[in-house]
Design a protein around this motif. Sequence first.
Motif, PDB file in Angstrom:
ATOM      1  N   ASN A 271       0.823  -1.201   0.000  1.00 21.62           N
ATOM      2  CA  ASN A 271       0.000   0.000   0.000  1.00 21.62           C
ATOM      3  C   ASN A 271       0.866   1.263   0.000  1.00 21.62           C
ATOM      4  N   PHE A 272       2.121   1.158  -0.415  1.00 22.49           N
ATOM      5  CA  PHE A 272       3.059   2.282  -0.496  1.00 22.49           C
ATOM      6  C   PHE A 272       3.293   2.969   0.841  1.00 22.49           C
ATOM      7  N   GLY A 288       8.719   2.047 -15.914  1.00 20.93           N
ATOM      8  CA  GLY A 288       7.502   2.358 -16.649  1.00 20.93           C
ATOM      9  C   GLY A 288       7.761   3.224 -17.863  1.00 20.93           C
ATOM     10  N   TYR A 290       8.051   6.358 -17.952  1.00 16.69           N
ATOM     11  CA  TYR A 290       7.367   7.648 -17.880  1.00 16.69           C
ATOM     12  C   TYR A 290       8.406   8.718 -17.568  1.00 16.69           C
TER      13      TYR A 290
ATOM     14  N   THR B  79      14.531  -6.107 -13.315  1.00 14.70           N
ATOM     15  CA  THR B  79      14.105  -4.719 -13.211  1.00 14.70           C
ATOM     16  C   THR B  79      15.290  -3.758 -13.246  1.00 14.70           C
ATOM     17  N   GLU B 390       5.348  -1.872 -20.899  1.00 16.52           N
ATOM     18  CA  GLU B 390       5.890  -1.700 -19.548  1.00 16.52           C
ATOM     19  C   GLU B 390       5.146  -0.628 -18.764  1.00 16.52           C
ATOM     20  N   GLY B 391       4.738   0.427 -19.454  1.00 10.05           N
ATOM     21  CA  GLY B 391       4.041   1.508 -18.776  1.00 10.05           C
ATOM     22  C   GLY B 391       2.760   0.999 -18.134  1.00 10.05           C
ATOM     23  N   PHE B 392       2.037   0.160 -18.868  1.00 12.03           N
ATOM     24  CA  PHE B 392       0.812  -0.434 -18.330  1.00 12.03           C
ATOM     25  C   PHE B 392       1.135  -1.366 -17.175  1.00 12.03           C
ATOM     26  N   THR B 394       3.651  -1.330 -15.153  1.00 12.00           N
ATOM     27  CA  THR B 394       4.037  -0.556 -13.971  1.00 12.00           C
ATOM     28  C   THR B 394       2.798  -0.074 -13.232  1.00 12.00           C
ATOM     29  N   LYS B 395       1.820   0.414 -13.988  1.00 15.12           N
ATOM     30  CA  LYS B 395       0.607   0.924 -13.340  1.00 15.12           C
ATOM     31  C   LYS B 395      -0.213  -0.205 -12.726  1.00 15.12           C
ATOM     32  N   GLN B 398       1.292  -1.103  -9.477  1.00 13.56           N
ATOM     33  CA  GLN B 398       0.913  -0.146  -8.427  1.00 13.56           C
ATOM     34  C   GLN B 398      -0.497  -0.418  -7.926  1.00 13.56           C
ATOM     35  N   ASN B 401      -0.501  -3.500  -5.820  1.00 15.58           N
ATOM     36  CA  ASN B 401       0.128  -3.253  -4.519  1.00 15.58           C
ATOM     37  C   ASN B 401      -0.864  -2.609  -3.547  1.00 15.58           C
ATOM     38  N   ILE B 402      -1.665  -1.692  -4.056  1.00 13.13           N
ATOM     39  CA  ILE B 402      -2.674  -1.046  -3.202  1.00 13.13           C
ATOM     40  C   ILE B 402      -3.786  -2.047  -2.873  1.00 13.13           C
ATOM     41  N   GLU B 422      -3.135   3.018 -21.666  1.00 12.71           N
ATOM     42  CA  GLU B 422      -1.796   2.725 -22.177  1.00 12.71           C
ATOM     43  C   GLU B 422      -1.826   1.623 -23.239  1.00 12.71           C
TER      44      GLU B 422
END
Lengths: 321, 424
Positions: A271-272, A288, A290, B79, B390-392, B394-395, B398, B401-402, B422
């Motif tokens: 959860n960061f 990513g 970005y 990574t 990769e951009g997708f 990565t999101k 995230q 993870n939440i 993406e």
Amino acid sequence: MELVKQNNPQKVVRATKRKKKLSTDHMMALAFLLPSFILIVIFVYGFIGWTGYVSLSNWNSLVPDFSFVGLKNYLYLFGDFRFQADLRNTLFFTILFIGLVIIFGLTLAILLDQKIKGESVFRNLFFFPMALSFVVTGVVWQWLLNPSTGVNLFLKTFGIQPKWYTDTTILAGFKWGQIEFGLPVAMIAVGIAAVWQMTGFSLAMYIAGLRGIPDETREAARMDGATELQIYWKVILPQLRPITVSVIIIMAHISLKIFDLIYSMTGPGANFVTDVPGVYMFETTFRGNYYANGAAIAIIMLLSVAIFMVPYLIRSRKGEA
Amino acid sequence: MKKKLILTFLVVFSLILSACSSDTSSTGEKGDGKEKLDIFSWWTGAGEEDGLKALIALFEEKYPDIPIENAAVAGGAGTNAKAVLTSRMQGNDPPATFQVHGGSELNDSWVAADKMENLNDLYKEEDWNDKFPKELIDLVSKDGKIYSVPVNIHRSNVLWYNKKVFDENGLKAPTTFSEFFEVADALKAKGITPLALGDKEPWTATHLFETILLGVLGPVDYGKVWTGDIALDDAKVVEAAETFKKMLTYVNEDHSSRNWQDASQLVGNGEAAMNVMGDWAKGYFVNDLKLAVNEDFGYIATPETDGDFIVITDTFGLPKGLKNADDVKKFLGVLGSVEGQDVFNPLKGSIPARIDSDLSKYDQYGKDTIEEFKTANLAPSLAHGSAAPEGFVTKVNQAVNIFVTQGDVDQFIGSLKSAGSELK
């Protein structure tokens, strides 16, 4: 550290005295300074400017795209769960870290200043963690504070099992933006490791400060009937203020830019809860792709450090004049 | 005094200059003028490093006059290496050849950025077009042009389980989600952690999620999610998220402090019963934990994915702008040969990408998997960059993870959907 040196009034005096007979010396100084000056202008300030430019562009894939998008990347970040969590974590980490480093450093310095036996042994003992890199500290504390091994095996006998950096609780939390705002418990574990490493530094600073206070001052206070406690509170501590300012500045820039300790110890965390802008910047940029978002994070980090540094620089320049 | 200073200044300056110039000349060139082949990968773990070294030794044996160098960068699932690679590619300093997963990681990044050479000629020369499965060649091609050579195949959707724990409790390895939850409840009642997870690096949780997604959607619809033909807020995806959420209630409490090896270890020593991980975990079980296949630990396809194969293939391509492109092609030739694949894969613990390799060189798991690979429906891996850019990924990492902590399905689906912009 350099900043402290500039403050030295003797140097200023010497410099003005010499000014008249300088021409060749001047040239020499210029010749020596020029290479590093040019390198710094290009590789530090030039690339800060470049990063700022990228942060306003649309370069969010492997293929560079420099079309101007204004503050889009910044707006995205401030609405992003992860970045909001990063800001929260950095804020609490900084408060915790600086506060504890000052308290422990000062307390230990005062204790060591009591002319005890084997003072240098203790001083070195507390100072040694400074010799480690944050990566080593991170790995060591990752094991020590691992909830299923490490110190918990010992704490088990007392019936407590803290979850340390895996704890996802947010203390005194309330909903703010996308996140729960409050003290992330996991950050305390990271704080312990960072404080362990950096206390030696503030200890050394404070000892130097204490040594700089002439014994006459204390004796005068004693003659006036001040108790030991009063001497410290009313005479010594006020004189240590410039040291405290230096410690805060140096610790603040470490804590606002922290990356290696967290990356090796916990990573972004569930959860960061232990994520910081440095880690986010690395992952979003190099995993990513970005790039513009990453550049925006870098600029925000720079500005947050500037908030601490600029007033300090202005003040020390005034002191010089 | 002053002369001395000027002299020191000049000496220092010339030292700096010479340091710079020697730096540029040392990149890649050897005394005889041949450029070094730097083989870029993230193979630094136990078995995989041995495999790579064996491969390099084989190349040196065949081409003793071409200098070759192992330029591996350590770090889980590549990574860190990918970050280094990106910098090198952006700076027009590509390695001779580099490890890249087939699929989106190759096609939507380096090929799309026009940094890769077309290898159709090499395939023709080496007569490879019918030596690799067609679906696999498709994974390393864009618009009919082939861009890399697959060296190995890993399977992502494998459920590993501790045989002793299962036998003692009279349990059977689950093949469906309902069986999985029955088994998990029985284990939980006995005080055994049903499912081991180590998501210190969030991709492991994404890895678990992709196997559930495949189980719920089936291989055809699973593929459609990544092409945008099935929306990320489709009822089936929501169902997969619900299943994922339920599964997460059975994992070890300290999951966020562990990496995948630590999670496998829990299964190895019987503290946990099951673990979902790619089949590189077999190498870890056998080489590091000294456990025996089908004795100490068993394996089965993850629930409801029998006959499906989430494929992760390591491939090597030819970057544009190299002076020694012909030497690189020689290396790729060795890499794609039966000999090369059979020297690498048994050590790495993967199976060969070619269909005509020597079965006797592989252990029982390898033989079974080679057989399955021939007939299974192939699906690309999300967590390992084959399914989506990769951009997708990565999101998604995230969002996962939440989700692992908060368990809010609506929020998770919302994040997936906004990340979906993406996808092309």
